[in-house]
Design an enzyme around this catalytic site. Structure first.
Site, PDB file in Angstrom:
ATOM      1  N   GLU A 136      -3.222 -15.757   5.931  1.00  0.00           N
ATOM      2  CA  GLU A 136      -3.124 -14.185   4.988  1.00  0.00           C
ATOM      3  C   GLU A 136      -1.765 -14.854   4.090  1.00  0.00           C
ATOM      4  O   GLU A 136      -1.821 -13.675   2.865  1.00  0.00           O
ATOM      5  CB  GLU A 136      -1.884 -14.011   6.833  1.00  0.00           C
ATOM      6  CG  GLU A 136      -2.138 -13.454   7.789  1.00  0.00           C
ATOM      7  CD  GLU A 136      -2.703 -12.202   7.412  1.00  0.00           C
ATOM      8  OE1 GLU A 136      -3.268 -11.563   6.611  1.00  0.00           O
ATOM      9  OE2 GLU A 136      -3.846 -12.003   8.122  1.00  0.00           O
ATOM     10  N   ASP A 283     -15.225 -12.248   9.439  1.00  0.00           N
ATOM     11  CA  ASP A 283     -15.866 -11.268   9.037  1.00  0.00           C
ATOM     12  C   ASP A 283     -15.262 -11.962   7.485  1.00  0.00           C
ATOM     13  O   ASP A 283     -17.047 -11.771   6.594  1.00  0.00           O
ATOM     14  CB  ASP A 283     -14.371  -9.590   9.255  1.00  0.00           C
ATOM     15  CG  ASP A 283     -13.636 -10.130   9.495  1.00  0.00           C
ATOM     16  OD1 ASP A 283     -13.054 -11.403   9.408  1.00  0.00           O
ATOM     17  OD2 ASP A 283     -12.710 -10.177   9.584  1.00  0.00           O
ATOM     18  N   GLU A 377      -8.692  -1.041  18.027  1.00  0.00           N
ATOM     19  CA  GLU A 377      -8.833  -2.028  18.251  1.00  0.00           C
ATOM     20  C   GLU A 377     -10.076  -2.086  18.638  1.00  0.00           C
ATOM     21  O   GLU A 377     -10.887  -3.341  18.303  1.00  0.00           O
ATOM     22  CB  GLU A 377      -7.516  -3.246  18.612  1.00  0.00           C
ATOM     23  CG  GLU A 377      -6.319  -3.083  17.795  1.00  0.00           C
ATOM     24  CD  GLU A 377      -6.485  -3.537  16.154  1.00  0.00           C
ATOM     25  OE1 GLU A 377      -6.476  -4.638  16.150  1.00  0.00           O
ATOM     26  OE2 GLU A 377      -7.593  -3.318  15.317  1.00  0.00           O
ATOM     27  N   GLU A 395     -10.983  -1.096   6.987  1.00  0.00           N
ATOM     28  CA  GLU A 395     -11.732  -1.537   6.443  1.00  0.00           C
ATOM     29  C   GLU A 395     -12.625  -0.384   7.030  1.00  0.00           C
ATOM     30  O   GLU A 395     -12.793   0.213   6.235  1.00  0.00           O
ATOM     31  CB  GLU A 395     -11.560  -1.989   8.235  1.00  0.00           C
ATOM     32  CG  GLU A 395     -11.557  -3.884   7.795  1.00  0.00           C
ATOM     33  CD  GLU A 395      -9.928  -3.709   8.438  1.00  0.00           C
ATOM     34  OE1 GLU A 395      -9.717  -4.850   7.312  1.00  0.00           O
ATOM     35  OE2 GLU A 395      -9.152  -2.895   8.687  1.00  0.00           O
ATOM     36  N   THR A 481     -11.083  -9.794  -0.111  1.00  0.00           N
ATOM     37  CA  THR A 481     -10.524  -9.192   1.522  1.00  0.00           C
ATOM     38  C   THR A 481      -9.409  -7.789   1.531  1.00  0.00           C
ATOM     39  O   THR A 481      -9.527  -7.739   2.691  1.00  0.00           O
ATOM     40  CB  THR A 481     -11.280  -9.844   2.782  1.00  0.00           C
ATOM     41  OG1 THR A 481     -11.008  -9.191   4.004  1.00  0.00           O
ATOM     42  CG2 THR A 481      -9.403 -10.503   2.668  1.00  0.00           C
TER      43      THR A 481
END
EC number: 3.2.1.-
Length: 905
Positions: A136, A283, A377, A395, A481
């Site tokens: 993160e 991902d 989710e 996304e 990302t």
């Protein structure tokens, strides 16, 4: 005939630039065109929404890491109740401000950008003694600093702004990069998932270095930021470490399927979780392989991506679905549901040049979004909610933008409009935008993650903006990302040749792996209706509702003296029969009872066998109740000063009005019934008549309460738990059962609230005297104009509270309200009956958990690092608190996204 002009090109450094320049051009237009004026209106609406979110962060949260939009304050790690390891994204470094820097520049907010940069330079410290997620911190903070640096250089070169700038953000980025480097000190080169910003990785004394596992995405989503840092600074150490981690993951792929698992041991390289997909845990590893080629021009990244991509399309892609499989048995599905993080994949397929499956998967996601207002989710293959949270993920907006740029189809502008409308209708609150705790009921969470500002508004602005609206050519950049902008010119930036080659001896470039990499002349749209023809069958499939399978029942094993479905804990005869069978009741502190069977305490061997059968029936009954569970309901306070912004998630009843079949719900003012238990005839019927009665749990059956208030003329009822401190944050919601008799005579709706939620309603009634609520299957549109409610950001009327829904992380409990405040409910997981082979004289294993399906929980996911759920703080007495204080003190859902977070580390 409309065709996509795709060009064939070699995989060279400059082709990375041509790749985006060609692909991101408008290609063709189908359907009804949105007018230029409407696009501009939506573009301006995006800017207004961004201003609303950003200004509230600056006014109410800065310098805290994130905004808590329901209580209009900042989230400071250590001051707010811990949410577990989800808080590892917070490092006391003004996360949201750094994450938003390049969004400010993109939205032409040059003055605000310059002021924000000055704030970062003067206020932010990176040497805090705090443990943070490497993943993160890299994508949000390091990426944010590099994106801000890129924008500062762009503005400085324009000659009008940032003339004072001397690479200060880059210096901060290098300082942070050096603080992250100790995490890479492993034998494999894979980073530890966490690092202490001040002390690095030293072991338990710094709360680091003890982990053994990390997620594939956590280790494989480093290369863009670290390579950019190396090329901006000329220091190759960062890129070298990131390449080493990528090499190791490639080497550990399953060689037959060419897939990677979800979780890997950072020391041995063994796969800990062998399921493989394109969602949580994996991902952005695939994303960074392709984008590393685009940014750096290294053909090897492209070859690896294409090998992986071929396997994804062979095993995981089942258009329009993307389902996880086992890496060793890729034809064997690993699960029957999908998580929302895979919504990025259609956008990645656009960059790849594979448009058809991108259209198909995006359409499936769009229809699920329209069905539930947001992407849950997780959702099942028949498009039902699996986990109901939605933390405002970007996304789906990202893929919508890329598909519009690739096709020019105005259909995707309408999809963007849907995203905007839903955010404003359901997530907008006076102090920002609040995450959805349950997309089915519309309840909120007190969180607004930094990625909402970093990503969502970038993609939505780009979707509706014209080229002349942009301060720079976006095709000169690659998105990380986290949607941070890194210049493609870095592909030609000088970098040290000391970076070791990542080509293994067995890897030779195979030209066949470059098919569909760069644009070519293949016709993707033979006629203008082609995309529409792809979408229609998917829309129909999502609209259909698949029936649930009938619950399975074990064949009968004879008729015991007492059947589980007939048992009532307040019946003395039943209790005596249980005693004879060796079954005892243990009273728990929360008012429920636990069933335990000891064969040695039965009066005879036959009675012990009867006890075994009874316990097995209880297990089966629990399983049946789980499968027949009803969805949660919503109690929405609609009167002044709440105006529908407080939504409480309530447990349903298996009798009375079915709120899911009511388009309007039941609306009325609440009043406390007398007696409060509702177990005898209501004495204040003149006040209850035409109102929604408030009742206390206990002393009689739920159905009996409903009959008494119905006789008094009530239009609905709300049962409030009498167990002080109970909360939907820490316990499953109840599903109220009948009393064993026909309940067809009960025609009003009855809902259940835990003590803490009920107290909010009682305190509102105490403070405002007249409180009107709406009982429904889900929250309706807020009953006051958004702009009116937002002026001044007053908390007295606008502090929504969210509660954990049923059927997501928890299963509902079929409760019986007894003459004592005790309930008995069966549970397959928690009942341990005597096996068939056990001698009746033996003691069956005692039951250590309550007999309730309450603890059967679904796993939860998050994009961040591994989470460990913290124990809830002790509840304080809220009887003397105001409504505002109760709402302000409300804790986050302590179990949110637990499993997905574990998957990611």
């Amino acid at each position: 005939m409309c065709s996509i002009l795709l060009r064939s090109c070699p995989a060279t450094t400059m082709s990375a630039v041509l790749f985006l320049l060609t692909l991101l051009g408008g290609l063709c237009s189908h359907g009804h065109t949105m007018t230029r004026e409407e696009k501009h209106r939506l573009r301006n609406q995006v800017v207004e929404m961004f201003d609303h979110a950003y200004q509230n962060y600056m006014d109410h949260a800065y310098p805290a890491d994130e905004l808590m939009p329901l209580t209009c304050r900042g989230r400071v790690r250590g001051l707010e109740p811990s949410r577990g390891d989800i808080d590892d994204a917070l490092g006391k470094f003004s996360l949201t401000l750094i994450d938003t820097l390049d969004t400010l520049a993109l939205l032409n907010k040059t003055t605000e950008f310059e002021a924000a940069v000055r704030r970062v330079l003067s206020d932010v410290r990176l040497d805090n003694d705090i443990v943070v997620s490497v993943f993160e911190t890299n994508i949000r903070v390091l990426g944010g600093l590099l994106g801000g640096h890129s924008m500062a250089l762009m503005l400085k070169e324009g000659g009008q702004h940032m003339q004072w700038y001397q690479d200060e953000l880059l210096h901060m980025a290098k300082d942070l990069g050096l603080r992250l480097l100790p995490a890479f000190n492993t034998s494999s080169g894979l980073p530890y998932p966490r690092v202490n910003l001040k002390y690095g990785v030293r072991g338990p004394e710094t709360r680091t270095g003890t982990e053994t596992d990390t997620c594939t995405a956590c280790a494989g989503t480093i290369i863009l930021e670290f390579a950019a840092l190396s090329r901006f600074t000329g220091d190759p150490v960062f890129e070298a470490h990131a390449r080493r981690a990528m090499d190791f993951l490639w080497e550990k792929r399953q060689r037959n399927s060419n897939l990677v698992g979800t979780t890997i041991n950072i020391h041995s390289g063994e796969w800990v979780r062998r399921d493989s997909g394109v969602g949580a845990g994996i991902d952005s590893y695939y994303e960074y392989l392709l984008k590393a080629y685009i940014l750096l021009g290294d053909d090897l990244f492209l070859q690896r991506f294409n090998i992986h991509y071929a396997s994804i399309m062979k095993y995981i892609s089942q258009p329009p679905l993307l389902l996880d499989v086992h890496i060793h048995k890729p034809l064997l599905p690993a699960r029957t549901w999908m998580d929302s993080l895979l919504a990025f994949f259609p956008g990645l397929q656009v960059l790849k040049g594979d448009i058809r499956p991108a259209i198909e998967t995006h359409e499936m996601l769009y229809q699920v979004t329209k069905k539930h207002n947001f992407l849950p989710e997780a959702f099942t293959t028949d498009f039902r909610v699996h986990w109901a949270q939605h933390p405002l993920r970007p996304e789906f907006a990202e893929s919508t933008y890329f598909l519009y740029k690739a096709t020019g189809d105005p259909y995707y502008l309408e999809a963007g409009r849907t995203i905007l409308d839903n955010l404003n209708r359901f997530a907008r609150v006076p102090c920002g935008f609040a995450a959805m705790k349950d997309v089915r009921t519309g309840s909120h969470e007190d969180r607004m993650d930094s990625f909402f500002l970093a990503e969502m508004f970038k993609y939505l602005f780009l979707l509706f903006a014209d080229n002349e609206d942009l301060p720079f050519d976006v095709e000169d950049y690659v998105f990380t990302t986290e949607a941070h902008l890194l210049p493609l010119s870095l592909s030609t930036a000088p970098h040290s040749s000391s970076i070791p080659s990542n080509r293994t001896s067995e890897e030779e470039l195979d030209d066949s792996n470059f098919d569909w990499t760069c644009p070519n002349t293949r016709l993707l749209f033979p006629d203008p209706a082609f995309p529409r023809n792809l979408r229609e069958p998917i829309r129909s499939a999502v609209d259909k509702s698949c029936p649930r399978p009938a619950p399975y029942r074990e064949p009968g094993m004879g008729s015991p003296p007492l059947r589980a479905q007939d048992f009532m804990a307040n019946n003395p005869e039943h209790l005596e029969l249980l005693r004879r069978m060796g079954v005892s009741l243990i009273h728990l502190k929360d008012g429920r009872v636990q069933l335990v069977q000891h064969a040695t305490q039965a009066v005879s061997a036959v009675a012990a066998e009867d006890g075994v059968r009874f316990m097995q029936e209880m297990m089966e009954l629990s399983s049946q109740q789980q499968k027949e569970q009803l969805p949660p309901r919503a109690i929405q306070i609609v009167s002044h000063p709440f105006f529908g912004r407080v939504v409480l998630t309530a447990g349903p009843a298996q009798f009375g009005t079915d709120l899911s079949k009511s388009s309007t719900g039941v609306r009325g003012f609440v009043t406390v019934a007398e007696p409060y238990s509702g177990c005898t005839e209501i004495t204040n019927a003149e006040y209850v008549q035409g109102h929604i009665a408030l009742l206390q749990r206990g002393q009689c059956m739920f159905a009996e309460k409903a009959r008494h208030i119905q006789k008094a003329g009530a239009i609905g009822g709300i049962v409030i738990d009498d167990n002080e401190g109970s909360s939907s944050d820490t316990a499953p919601l109840f599903q109220m059962a009948g009393d064993g008799r026909s309940t067809d005579d009960i025609t009003l709706p009855l809902l259940f609230l835990f003590h803490k939620e009920g107290n909010i309603l009682l305190e509102a009634l105490k403070e405002y005297r007249e409180v009107e609520v709406l009982l429904s299957d889900k929250a309706r549109d807020r009953g006051v104009d958004v702009q009116e409610a937002e002026e001044g950001c007053v908390t007295e009327a606008v502090t929504p509270t969210s509660f954990e829904p049923v059927g997501q992380s928890q299963t509902s409990t079929a409760e019986l309200d007894e003459p004592t405040p005790e309930e008995v409910t069966p549970s397959q997981e928690e009942v341990s009956p005597l096996s068939e082979e056990t001698s009746p004289a033996e003691e069956a294993p005692p039951l250590e958990e309550e007999v309730s399906p309450a603890d059967l929980s679904e796993p939860k996911e998050e994009r961040d690092s591994e989470r460990e759920t913290e124990e809830p703080e002790g509840d304080t007495d809220s009887s003397s608190q105001s409504v505002d204080e109760l709402l302000a003190d409300w804790r986050e859902d302590l179990e949110a996204f637990q499993q997905m977070e574990k998957d990611e580390l």
